[in-house]
Design a protein around this motif. Structure first.
Motif, PDB file in Angstrom:
ATOM      1  N   VAL A  53       0.796  -1.211  -0.006  1.00 51.77           N
ATOM      2  CA  VAL A  53       0.112  -0.081   0.004  1.00 51.77           C
ATOM      3  C   VAL A  53       0.807   1.278  -0.081  1.00 51.77           C
ATOM      4  O   VAL A  53       0.376   2.251  -0.453  1.00 51.77           O
ATOM      5  CB  VAL A  53      -0.930  -0.051   1.310  1.00 51.77           C
ATOM      6  CG1 VAL A  53      -1.644   1.175   1.415  1.00 51.77           C
ATOM      7  CG2 VAL A  53      -2.015  -1.136   1.252  1.00 51.77           C
ATOM      8  N   ARG A  54       2.256   1.334   0.513  1.00 53.27           N
ATOM      9  CA  ARG A  54       2.741   2.435   0.665  1.00 53.27           C
ATOM     10  C   ARG A  54       2.966   3.379  -0.551  1.00 53.27           C
ATOM     11  O   ARG A  54       2.953   4.454  -0.570  1.00 53.27           O
ATOM     12  CB  ARG A  54       4.093   2.106   1.570  1.00 53.27           C
ATOM     13  CG  ARG A  54       3.949   1.647   2.916  1.00 53.27           C
ATOM     14  CD  ARG A  54       5.260   1.511   3.603  1.00 53.27           C
ATOM     15  NE  ARG A  54       5.687   2.744   4.013  1.00 53.27           N
ATOM     16  CZ  ARG A  54       6.972   2.814   4.919  1.00 53.27           C
ATOM     17  NH1 ARG A  54       7.474   1.654   5.259  1.00 53.27           N
ATOM     18  NH2 ARG A  54       7.271   3.834   5.237  1.00 53.27           N
ATOM     19  N   PRO A  55       3.098   2.636  -1.662  1.00 54.44           N
ATOM     20  CA  PRO A  55       3.447   3.158  -2.967  1.00 54.44           C
ATOM     21  C   PRO A  55       2.346   4.176  -3.251  1.00 54.44           C
ATOM     22  O   PRO A  55       2.382   5.301  -3.723  1.00 54.44           O
ATOM     23  CB  PRO A  55       3.476   2.245  -4.063  1.00 54.44           C
ATOM     24  CG  PRO A  55       4.265   0.963  -3.321  1.00 54.44           C
ATOM     25  CD  PRO A  55       3.552   0.815  -1.907  1.00 54.44           C
ATOM     26  N   ASP A  56       1.007   3.750  -2.932  1.00 55.16           N
ATOM     27  CA  ASP A  56      -0.186   4.748  -3.213  1.00 55.16           C
ATOM     28  C   ASP A  56       0.019   5.885  -2.281  1.00 55.16           C
ATOM     29  O   ASP A  56      -1.013   6.741  -2.577  1.00 55.16           O
ATOM     30  CB  ASP A  56      -1.420   3.795  -2.950  1.00 55.16           C
ATOM     31  CG  ASP A  56      -1.659   2.582  -3.260  1.00 55.16           C
ATOM     32  OD1 ASP A  56      -1.029   2.279  -4.470  1.00 55.16           O
ATOM     33  OD2 ASP A  56      -2.583   1.862  -3.074  1.00 55.16           O
ATOM     34  N   LEU A  57       0.481   5.638  -1.290  1.00 56.37           N
ATOM     35  CA  LEU A  57       0.635   6.890  -0.128  1.00 56.37           C
ATOM     36  C   LEU A  57       2.028   7.800  -0.415  1.00 56.37           C
ATOM     37  O   LEU A  57       2.308   8.607   0.619  1.00 56.37           O
ATOM     38  CB  LEU A  57       0.382   6.220   0.996  1.00 56.37           C
ATOM     39  CG  LEU A  57      -0.497   5.490   1.339  1.00 56.37           C
ATOM     40  CD1 LEU A  57      -0.631   4.939   2.806  1.00 56.37           C
ATOM     41  CD2 LEU A  57      -2.216   6.422   1.491  1.00 56.37           C
TER      42      LEU A  57
END
Length: 273
Positions: A53-57
């Motif tokens: 998920v971190r790439p989305d954020l």
């Protein structure tokens, strides 16, 4: 008081440690630029929970924490395993980074921890996002007892059931939400107690942070009624229910879930300065 050290792994190339009030080392890492966003994982999981998920954020400076007993963090020194204690550990990470205020995004047990940060340290929280979690106490809508019996049973069936509850049997992507294999037996038991005994129900009306509650309507592990109770209990909270999403909604409905988080954070920027 000295911490009980369990030979934690190194925090990684971008990782470091903070020190909790009792001396326990808390591992974390930082990625991206922008307003700080503290990420809090579920029970018995390290910060790897957030990997997909971190790439989305990436428009935020994300700070992912290893709860005590997971990843690069020490076990708790004094036997106090609680979501409120984990909240103080997370604030120690903000202190280590010199961050006065951050957005906070917690899922499952991480959402319970996030509630205590908002209650005990309101001046440290910008926007609050609570995902697939519960208030505890009178604000709990429990899972079916049959599910809990299966999860407490033999490892093979328990793992298959956990996968089903998280994302469904047909999931083909990475799945870093099934527990941290490096945990000690003591730490696993501590996490179970901390999550099961969480009770912020009486304190939640005092939360002042703008709050988004995210929940999947197909979540059998933490039924969606828990999200509705949270949103009703926290003043002004917004509830977004994701159709068909299970407990790990941030994976099986990743695009929609990440978009909702980013929208909410953009609507509630941190105060200048």
């Amino acid at each position: 008081m000295c911490a009980v050290t369990t030979a934690p792994s190194a925090p990684g190339p971008t990782g470091r440690w903070a020190v909790a009030p009792d001396g326990t080392r808390i591992g974390f890492d930082v990625a991206g630029d922008g307003e700080p966003l503290l990420l809090l994982a579920g029970q018995a999981n390290s910060r790897d929970w957030w990997g997909p998920v971190r790439p989305d954020l990436a428009g935020h400076r994300t700070i992912a924490v290893d709860h005590a007993g997971t990843g690069a963090s020490d076990d708790v020194a004094d036997g106090e395993w609680s979501t409120r204690r984990f909240a103080h550990d997370a604030v120690a990470v903000l202190d280590e980074l010199g961050i006065g205020r951050a957005h906070v995004y917690g899922t499952s047990m991480g959402g319970r921890i996030a509630q205590w940060i908002a209650v005990d340290h309101p001046d440290r929280v910008g926007a609050l996002v609570l995902g697939c979690t519960s208030a505890g106490g009178l604000g709990t809508a429990p899972a079916d007892r049959g599910i809990l019996r299966t999860l407490a049973g033999p490892p093979g069936p328990a793992r298959r059931e956990l996968v089903r509850l998280m994302v469904g049997e047909r999931w083909a992507g990475p799945l870093p939400v099934l527990g941290d294999a490096s945990m000690t037996t003591r730490a696993r038991a501590g996490h179970r107690r901390a999550s099961a005994r969480h009770d912020a129900w009486a304190a939640l009306p005092g939360v002042t942070a703008p709050t988004l509650v995210l929940h999947g309507d197909a979540d059998e592990y933490t039924p969606v009624a828990n999200g509705r109770l949270l949103a009703e209990r926290i003043p002004g909270a917004e509830l977004v229910v994701l159709p068909g999403a299970r407990h790990a909604y941030f994976l099986d409905r990743r695009r929609r879930a990440s978009a909702e988080v980013l929208r909410f954070l953009a609507e509630h920027p941190l105060p200048a300065g």
